[in-house]
Design a protein around this motif. Structure first.
Motif, PDB file in Angstrom:
ATOM      1  N   ALA A  17      12.139  14.549  -3.829  1.00  0.00           N
ATOM      2  CA  ALA A  17      13.403  13.834  -4.006  1.00  0.00           C
ATOM      3  C   ALA A  17      13.252  12.365  -3.612  1.00  0.00           C
ATOM      4  CB  ALA A  17      14.511  14.496  -3.191  1.00  0.00           C
ATOM      5  N   MET A  18      12.528  12.101  -2.539  1.00  0.00           N
ATOM      6  CA  MET A  18      12.314  10.714  -2.114  1.00  0.00           C
ATOM      7  C   MET A  18      11.446   9.974  -3.133  1.00  0.00           C
ATOM      8  SD  MET A  18      13.293   8.679   0.151  1.00  0.00           S
ATOM      9  CE  MET A  18      12.995   7.344   1.250  1.00  0.00           C
ATOM     10  N   CYS A  19      10.436  10.656  -3.651  1.00  0.00           N
ATOM     11  CA  CYS A  19       9.584  10.045  -4.680  1.00  0.00           C
ATOM     12  C   CYS A  19      10.420   9.686  -5.906  1.00  0.00           C
ATOM     13  CB  CYS A  19       8.449  10.985  -5.067  1.00  0.00           C
ATOM     14  SG  CYS A  19       7.250  11.253  -3.744  1.00  0.00           S
ATOM     15  N   ARG A  20      11.300  10.583  -6.339  1.00  0.00           N
ATOM     16  CA  ARG A  20      12.176  10.310  -7.487  1.00  0.00           C
ATOM     17  C   ARG A  20      13.128   9.164  -7.180  1.00  0.00           C
ATOM     18  NH1 ARG A  20      12.464  15.863  -7.765  1.00  0.00           N
ATOM     19  NH2 ARG A  20      14.518  15.876  -6.781  1.00  0.00           N
ATOM     20  N   LEU A  21      13.699   9.178  -5.990  1.00  0.00           N
ATOM     21  CA  LEU A  21      14.639   8.138  -5.595  1.00  0.00           C
ATOM     22  C   LEU A  21      13.993   6.758  -5.681  1.00  0.00           C
ATOM     23  CD1 LEU A  21      17.464   7.473  -4.297  1.00  0.00           C
ATOM     24  CD2 LEU A  21      16.295   7.613  -2.105  1.00  0.00           C
ATOM     25  N   LEU A  22      12.752   6.657  -5.195  1.00  0.00           N
ATOM     26  CA  LEU A  22      12.068   5.367  -5.155  1.00  0.00           C
ATOM     27  C   LEU A  22      11.209   5.096  -6.386  1.00  0.00           C
ATOM     28  CD1 LEU A  22      11.059   5.217  -1.388  1.00  0.00           C
ATOM     29  CD2 LEU A  22      13.018   4.174  -2.532  1.00  0.00           C
ATOM     30  N   GLY A  23      11.112   6.080  -7.285  1.00  0.00           N
ATOM     31  CA  GLY A  23      10.316   5.884  -8.486  1.00  0.00           C
ATOM     32  C   GLY A  23       8.862   5.621  -8.172  1.00  0.00           C
ATOM     33  N   ARG A  24       8.344   6.343  -7.174  1.00  0.00           N
ATOM     34  CA  ARG A  24       6.955   6.153  -6.728  1.00  0.00           C
ATOM     35  C   ARG A  24       6.310   7.516  -6.516  1.00  0.00           C
ATOM     36  NH1 ARG A  24       6.196   0.824  -4.469  1.00  0.00           N
ATOM     37  NH2 ARG A  24       8.177  -0.281  -4.353  1.00  0.00           N
ATOM     38  N   ALA A  25       4.991   7.548  -6.598  1.00  0.00           N
ATOM     39  CA  ALA A  25       4.233   8.770  -6.348  1.00  0.00           C
ATOM     40  C   ALA A  25       4.099   8.984  -4.840  1.00  0.00           C
ATOM     41  CB  ALA A  25       2.851   8.663  -6.978  1.00  0.00           C
ATOM     42  N   GLU A  26       3.885  10.232  -4.447  1.00  0.00           N
ATOM     43  CA  GLU A  26       3.721  10.557  -3.029  1.00  0.00           C
ATOM     44  C   GLU A  26       2.592   9.745  -2.404  1.00  0.00           C
ATOM     45  OE1 GLU A  26       2.808  14.443  -0.189  1.00  0.00           O
ATOM     46  OE2 GLU A  26       3.135  14.732  -2.331  1.00  0.00           O
ATOM     47  N   ASP A  27       1.470   9.610  -3.118  1.00  0.00           N
ATOM     48  CA  ASP A  27       0.327   8.842  -2.590  1.00  0.00           C
ATOM     49  C   ASP A  27       0.665   7.376  -2.373  1.00  0.00           C
ATOM     50  OD1 ASP A  27      -1.116  11.162  -2.719  1.00  0.00           O
ATOM     51  OD2 ASP A  27      -2.165  10.645  -4.587  1.00  0.00           O
ATOM     52  N   ASP A  28       1.652   6.879  -3.112  1.00  0.00           N
ATOM     53  CA  ASP A  28       2.060   5.488  -2.971  1.00  0.00           C
ATOM     54  C   ASP A  28       2.968   5.277  -1.765  1.00  0.00           C
ATOM     55  OD1 ASP A  28       2.182   2.774  -3.765  1.00  0.00           O
ATOM     56  OD2 ASP A  28       4.045   3.135  -4.868  1.00  0.00           O
ATOM     57  N   LEU A  29       3.549   6.357  -1.229  1.00  0.00           N
ATOM     58  CA  LEU A  29       4.479   6.238  -0.105  1.00  0.00           C
ATOM     59  C   LEU A  29       3.871   6.664   1.231  1.00  0.00           C
ATOM     60  CD1 LEU A  29       7.680   7.595  -1.871  1.00  0.00           C
ATOM     61  CD2 LEU A  29       7.199   5.225  -1.234  1.00  0.00           C
ATOM     62  N   VAL A  30       3.089   7.738   1.230  1.00  0.00           N
ATOM     63  CA  VAL A  30       2.509   8.245   2.480  1.00  0.00           C
ATOM     64  C   VAL A  30       1.479   7.241   3.008  1.00  0.00           C
ATOM     65  CG1 VAL A  30       1.119  10.081   3.517  1.00  0.00           C
ATOM     66  CG2 VAL A  30       2.925  10.656   1.889  1.00  0.00           C
ATOM     67  N   GLY A  31       1.612   6.923   4.295  1.00  0.00           N
ATOM     68  CA  GLY A  31       0.714   5.961   4.935  1.00  0.00           C
ATOM     69  C   GLY A  31       1.172   4.527   4.791  1.00  0.00           C
ATOM     70  N   ARG A  32       2.266   4.324   4.117  1.00  0.00           N
ATOM     71  CA  ARG A  32       2.770   2.984   3.864  1.00  0.00           C
ATOM     72  C   ARG A  32       3.887   2.636   4.848  1.00  0.00           C
ATOM     73  NH1 ARG A  32       4.143   1.061  -2.218  1.00  0.00           N
ATOM     74  NH2 ARG A  32       3.890  -1.137  -1.797  1.00  0.00           N
ATOM     75  N   ASP A  33       3.942   1.381   5.247  1.00  0.00           N
ATOM     76  CA  ASP A  33       5.012   0.913   6.121  1.00  0.00           C
ATOM     77  C   ASP A  33       6.333   0.964   5.351  1.00  0.00           C
ATOM     78  OD1 ASP A  33       6.735  -0.418   7.870  1.00  0.00           O
ATOM     79  OD2 ASP A  33       5.332  -2.025   8.295  1.00  0.00           O
ATOM     80  N   VAL A  34       7.377   1.446   5.991  1.00  0.00           N
ATOM     81  CA  VAL A  34       8.697   1.531   5.370  1.00  0.00           C
ATOM     82  C   VAL A  34       9.168   0.149   4.922  1.00  0.00           C
ATOM     83  CG1 VAL A  34      11.115   2.131   5.792  1.00  0.00           C
ATOM     84  CG2 VAL A  34       9.295   3.618   6.615  1.00  0.00           C
ATOM     85  N   ALA A  35       8.741  -0.887   5.607  1.00  0.00           N
ATOM     86  CA  ALA A  35       9.125  -2.254   5.234  1.00  0.00           C
ATOM     87  C   ALA A  35       8.658  -2.604   3.823  1.00  0.00           C
ATOM     88  CB  ALA A  35       8.554  -3.255   6.235  1.00  0.00           C
ATOM     89  N   ASP A  36       7.601  -1.964   3.346  1.00  0.00           N
ATOM     90  CA  ASP A  36       7.079  -2.241   2.001  1.00  0.00           C
ATOM     91  C   ASP A  36       8.026  -1.785   0.898  1.00  0.00           C
ATOM     92  OD1 ASP A  36       4.817  -3.242   3.235  1.00  0.00           O
ATOM     93  OD2 ASP A  36       3.612  -1.446   2.866  1.00  0.00           O
ATOM     94  N   VAL A  37       8.906  -0.850   1.189  1.00  0.00           N
ATOM     95  CA  VAL A  37       9.837  -0.338   0.177  1.00  0.00           C
ATOM     96  C   VAL A  37      11.298  -0.614   0.546  1.00  0.00           C
ATOM     97  CG1 VAL A  37       8.272   1.416  -0.729  1.00  0.00           C
ATOM     98  CG2 VAL A  37       9.783   1.989   1.177  1.00  0.00           C
ATOM     99  N   THR A  38      11.510  -1.412   1.584  1.00  0.00           N
ATOM    100  CA  THR A  38      12.850  -1.779   2.035  1.00  0.00           C
ATOM    101  C   THR A  38      13.156  -3.197   1.594  1.00  0.00           C
ATOM    102  OG1 THR A  38      12.705  -0.345   3.965  1.00  0.00           O
ATOM    103  CG2 THR A  38      14.305  -2.121   4.083  1.00  0.00           C
ATOM    104  N   HIS A  39      14.395  -3.448   1.201  1.00  0.00           N
ATOM    105  CA  HIS A  39      14.803  -4.805   0.838  1.00  0.00           C
ATOM    106  C   HIS A  39      14.515  -5.719   2.040  1.00  0.00           C
ATOM    107  CE1 HIS A  39      17.320  -8.209  -0.216  1.00  0.00           C
ATOM    108  NE2 HIS A  39      17.358  -7.725  -1.455  1.00  0.00           N
TER     109      HIS A  39
END
Length: 171
Positions: A17-39
């Motif tokens: 659901a989070m991947c769909r919400l952000l339009g990103r793959a799981e590999d693109d989100l895991v290990g990434r700083d939340v600031a990278d996907v936050t306004h």
């Protein structure tokens, strides 16, 4: 999500659901700083709010609104609910639920249509006061600054022509 030693918060797992919400793959989100996907405008506030919540003991679920940036660059509004996961030895871990509230935010902005001053783009006073009451009822962190300018004639009467001319020029 795990809070790191530095000023970062890293996603350790995400659901579909989070991947769909952000339009990103799981590999693109895991290990990434939340600031990278936050306004970028929301990140300093979010860090401050979460730090204050942690300082108060983080016993209850903490809720706030923030904007995410999707993989395609679209801005989406979410209502975020954060819970501290107790007993994790490797640092602070959080469970985060993000609910898409973009449609509600857009509808709210549309409803404000005639309540915005066309010159400044700001809410007119009655609309501002209604919006302030709604925000206070939500019990979210809030800061308000109200400036009231004197008329040019009043400035002239108290401080003279030079002050009036400077006010008009700067305005």
């Amino acid at each position: 999500i795990r809070a790191g030693d530095r000023d970062e918060t890293v996603a350790v797992a995400v659901n579909r659901a989070m991947c769909r919400l952000l339009g990103r793959a799981e590999d693109d989100l895991v290990g990434r700083d939340v600031a990278d996907v936050t306004h970028p405008d929301d990140m300093p506030h979010e860090r401050r709010w979460v730090a204050a919540w942690l300082a108060r003991g983080a016993e209850q679920v903490f809720q706030y609104e923030k904007r995410f940036v999707t993989g395609s660059g679209e801005i989406i509004w979410t209502s975020v609910h954060v819970s501290l996961i107790e007993g994790e030895p490797d640092g602070r871990f959080f469970l985060v639920h993000a609910l898409d509230i973009t449609d509600r935010k857009r509808a709210h902005q549309s409803a404000l249509g005639g309540s915005v001053d066309p010159l400044t783009g700001l809410l007119i006073e009655p609309a501002f006061l209604r919006e302030l009451q709604a925000r206070l009822a939500e019990d979210l962190p809030l800061a308000v600054v109200r400036l009231k300018l004197l008329s040019a004639d009043d400035v002239q009467a108290v401080h003279g022509y030079a002050a009036r001319d400077e006010l008009v020029e700067r305005g």
